[in-house]
Design an enzyme around this catalytic site. Structure first.
Site, short mmCIF file in Angstrom:
data_model
loop_
_atom_site.label_atom_id
_atom_site.label_comp_id
_atom_site.label_asym_id
_atom_site.label_seq_id
_atom_site.Cartn_x
_atom_site.Cartn_y
_atom_site.Cartn_z
N LYS A 1 -11.16 -0.72 6.53
CA LYS A 1 -10.01 -0.45 7.38
C LYS A 1 -10.53 0.07 8.72
CE LYS A 1 -6.20 2.93 7.30
NZ LYS A 1 -4.99 3.28 6.56
N GLU B 1 0.87 -1.18 0.00
CA GLU B 1 0.00 0.00 0.00
C GLU B 1 0.90 1.23 0.00
OE1 GLU B 1 -2.86 0.30 3.27
OE2 GLU B 1 -2.72 2.47 3.15
N ARG C 1 1.17 10.37 0.05
CA ARG C 1 1.58 11.43 0.97
C ARG C 1 2.82 12.16 0.51
NH1 ARG C 1 1.02 8.18 6.70
NH2 ARG C 1 -0.84 7.08 6.03
C1 3PG Z 1 -1.84 4.31 7.65
O1 3PG Z 1 -1.73 5.10 6.75
O2 3PG Z 1 -2.63 3.36 7.62
C2 3PG Z 1 -1.01 4.51 8.85
O3 3PG Z 1 -0.33 5.71 8.83
C3 3PG Z 1 -0.03 3.43 9.08
O4 3PG Z 1 0.07 3.39 10.41
P1 3PG Z 1 1.46 3.14 11.13
O5 3PG Z 1 2.47 4.04 10.49
O6 3PG Z 1 1.20 3.51 12.56
O7 3PG Z 1 1.79 1.68 10.95
#
Ligand code: 3PG
Length: 210
Positions: free
Chosen positions: A132, A44, A48
């Protein structure tokens, strides 16, 4: 095709979906190859950074053995851009009616973000059963999902946000969790250093959680 038929298997491919932030386009293909080598053929790519769409395009072109998706999809326009770049699935941190419709319109499987019971019910009402749960740790963690399983059995989740190699197992043991998402497999310093062996090792440990 009914809406729920459009998302087969997204939660059931790998125990951990690697959530990846790529700052430098040159990192995209090697990080995807390292994840595949570690046994996680799903990525994924978060929208960003300015190179995110190009990174999706490069991975789709050069690493056909991985399922590449776009994360952090916030608008219907981004959903379309990601699809056009070659994304094979979409993930959003939340879900408004317009965003749900925009993601559905791409024809791609997608995981809309939810964090409350009412949001879960709204996504189910729109016809989607896989979602999600974000931000997982900050929104109640595995205890929240365990509490939702009995009253709302139709919803299945990919919790993401604050999950670690250590906390992942408690989520994966729940009946309504297919996989978890996390960025711990692709630490920024490993990507900057080009330490693909470390990414492969972290991916292999995560793959073994399944
Ligand atoms: C996301 O985009 O799903 C989260 O930012 C990922 O979360 P994490 O960096 O805390 O694993």
């Amino acid at each position: 095709m009914s809406p729920s038929d459009a998302t087969p298997g997204l939660l059931d491919r790998v125990p951990v979906v690697p959530v990846v932030v790529v700052d430098d386009l040159a990192q995209a293909v090697p990080v995807a190859r390292a994840l595949v080598a570690g046994g996680l053929p799903v990525i994924e790519l978060t929208l960003r950074t300015p190179v995110a769409l190009d990174a999706i395009r490069a991975i789709a072109d050069e690493v056909p053995e991985i399922l590449v998706g776009a994360g952090t999809v916030l608008t219907p326009g981004q959903a379309k851009e990601a699809r056009d770049a070659g994304a094979q699935f979409l993930v959003s941190p939340g879900a408004t009616p317009a965003l749900l419709a925009g993601m559905a319109e791409t024809g791609l499987p997608f995981l809309p973000g939810t964090a409350t019971v009412s949001e879960v019910l709204a996504v189910l009402e729109a016809g989607w059963t896989e979602m999600k749960f974000f931000p997982a740790e900050a929104s109640g963690g595995a205890a929240f999902l365990a509490s939702v399983a009995s009253p709302v059995p139709a919803a299945r989740f990919c919790p993401t946000g604050g999950i670690t190699a250590t906390s992942a197992a408690a989520y994966l043991a729940l009946p309504n969790v297919g996989c978890v998402g996390g960025s711990w497999l692709t630490p920024k310093d490993a990507l900057v250093a080009g330490d693909w062996a470390r990414v492969e090792q972290l991916a292999a440990a995560a793959a073994a959680l399944g």
